[in-house]
Design an enzyme around this catalytic site. Structure first.
Site, PDB file in Angstrom:
ATOM      1  CG  ASN A  45      69.220  98.940  41.737  1.00  0.00           C
ATOM      2  OD1 ASN A  45      69.855  99.987  41.736  1.00  0.00           O
ATOM      3  ND2 ASN A  45      67.901  98.910  41.627  1.00  0.00           N
ATOM      4  CD  GLU A  47      64.545  97.530  38.816  1.00  0.00           C
ATOM      5  OE1 GLU A  47      64.318  97.847  39.997  1.00  0.00           O
ATOM      6  OE2 GLU A  47      63.859  97.951  37.862  1.00  0.00           O
ATOM      7  CB  CYS A  56      70.790  93.625  45.249  1.00  0.00           C
ATOM      8  SG  CYS A  56      69.162  92.900  45.491  1.00  0.00           S
ATOM      9  CD  GLU A  58      72.552  96.045  48.843  1.00  0.00           C
ATOM     10  OE1 GLU A  58      71.823  96.610  49.679  1.00  0.00           O
ATOM     11  OE2 GLU A  58      72.133  95.694  47.711  1.00  0.00           O
ATOM     12  CB  CYS A  89      67.333  91.934  49.890  1.00  0.00           C
ATOM     13  SG  CYS A  89      68.474  91.026  48.812  1.00  0.00           S
ATOM     14  CB  CYS A  92      72.302  91.678  49.682  1.00  0.00           C
ATOM     15  SG  CYS A  92      71.897  92.020  47.959  1.00  0.00           S
TER      16      CYS A  92
END
Length: 131
Positions: A45, A47, A56, A58, A89, A92
């Protein structure tokens, strides 16, 4: 689950987790995606101060794989911290569905020993599809 080398995939996900850039949430995630060809592509990930610009682990793995010409996937291992394994999430899950059928194997685990296994169909039973 199938003949996936889960220890190797978990190891790759943990290594990716160590590269995560998460100064705002302090929630590092690593993912290791197994392509149909047998290649493993990792992601972490990343940010951003605007939050909406974050990506993310994934999706980072999927986008990296696609940039390398890989568009078929068999399994993904997702490493998170804490007592419970975090699942991908919703965004994803939908991105994974774009490049695999519901049989994609998903292993979520933590460095504290928690582990959960799913198929993508279990996590996203009604994936959106245009074709």
């Amino acid at each position: 689950m199938s003949s996936v080398d889960w220890p190797a995939l978990k190891s790759a996900a943990l290594a990716a987790q160590g590269r995560a850039y998460a100064p705002y949430s302090d929630y590092q995630v690593g993912a290791a995606l197994l392509a149909g060809s047998g290649e493993v592509v990792t992601g972490c990930n990343v940010e951003n101060a605007t939050y909406g610009a974050a990506c993310c682990a994934e999706r980072t793995a999927v986008f990296t794989a696609v940039a390398q010409g890989l568009t078929s996937f068999r399994a993904i291992a997702v490493a998170t911290g804490g007592p419970e394994a975090g699942t991908p999430c919703g965004i994803c899950r939908q991105v994974l569905a774009e490049f695999s059928d519901g049989a994609l194997e998903v292993l979520c685990f933590t460095d504290e020993g928690a582990e959960a296994r799913y198929t993508l169909a279990q996590l996203l039973p009604h994936a959106f599809r245009l074709k």
